[in-house]
Design an enzyme around this catalytic site. Sequence first.
Site, short mmCIF file in Angstrom:
data_model
loop_
_atom_site.label_atom_id
_atom_site.label_comp_id
_atom_site.label_asym_id
_atom_site.label_seq_id
_atom_site.Cartn_x
_atom_site.Cartn_y
_atom_site.Cartn_z
N TYR A 200 7.47 10.42 5.66
CA TYR A 200 6.24 9.54 5.14
C TYR A 200 6.63 9.20 3.55
O TYR A 200 6.69 8.33 3.19
CB TYR A 200 4.94 10.02 5.35
CG TYR A 200 4.04 9.39 4.93
CD1 TYR A 200 3.59 7.96 5.47
CD2 TYR A 200 3.03 9.74 3.84
CE1 TYR A 200 2.35 7.36 4.90
CE2 TYR A 200 1.98 8.96 3.43
CZ TYR A 200 1.67 7.65 4.09
OH TYR A 200 0.70 7.05 3.37
N ALA B 298 0.78 -1.16 -0.05
CA ALA B 298 -0.12 0.19 0.11
C ALA B 298 0.88 1.27 -0.06
O ALA B 298 1.56 1.73 1.06
CB ALA B 298 -0.71 0.11 1.28
#
Length: 322
Positions: free
Chosen positions: A149, A118
Amino acid sequence: MRGGTRKAVLVTGGAGFLGSYLCEQLIEHGHEVLCVDNFFTGTKRNIAHLLDHPRFELLRHDVTFPLYVEVDEIYNFACPASPIHYQHDPAQTTKTSVHGAINMLGLAKRVGARILQASTSEVYGDPKQHPQNEDYWGHVNPIGPRACYDEGKRCAETLFFDYHRQHRVKIKVVRIFNTYGPRMHPNDGRVVSNFIVQALRGEPITIYGDGSQTRAFCYRDDLIAGCLRMMNTPDDVVGPINIGNPHESTILELAESVLALTGSKSSLVRKPLPQDDPIQRCPDIGRARQQLGWEPTVSLETGLKRTIEYFDALLAGRTTRL
């Protein structure tokens, strides 16, 4: 493969907003599901209705440590996805993406499992291409506050393709664009949950910047349907493939929709745009249409109504199975 079409499936981050619904769908498709979560952002409330199911198992585990289990498929969803949560401990966020990918890929290599990563539209950064297709390499600040991130997910993609080329691991990579729906964390700082919770509480709705920046919002059910289709493609379909809604909205338009659907009298307040916050974000889903036969079907209005219903029940202390 165990028992014909029944598979043993591992879902990391399985108690989260998306992971819990994925677990639910896999159970409904007849598979055995091992849900792994360290409960940093996930919650047992999301999977409470699955705990007594004979084909569901829950394991508290952090993917930055190796895991030794026997499975046929792995969905790697473990990682905080909202800025408030992934910036809380940025070093750990990077470790979750990078060490987590290494550990899950190592597991897939050992047991011969298919593995789906993902990934995220954040790999495109603040894009100079619009809409973004999978051939675009992105425009990311590698030392900014979002890099833990953005770059963590970019590195994870690198690892996935290296394990595929070097070790013939059967990989699938999807890049998830803005997704919303029931089971979002009420305090995750993402725009849809922020607006709905503020509107339901009668608090001012916070708009960062002038509200002209755009996002494309995909409802949870559509997103998970795309991931399931991706996992079931032939081995030569590895991605990356964008999964998201190509219908673009400004942040101001979203706020106005939430106000109308909730009937709230909340006012709008504006604050400075956070550093490196993308001005435009919208997927080109041509590859998903062609290779998966997938496109979103839930309209923004319908999805918002369902999400508002969920948060209304949650804030009132009522139980909901949405």
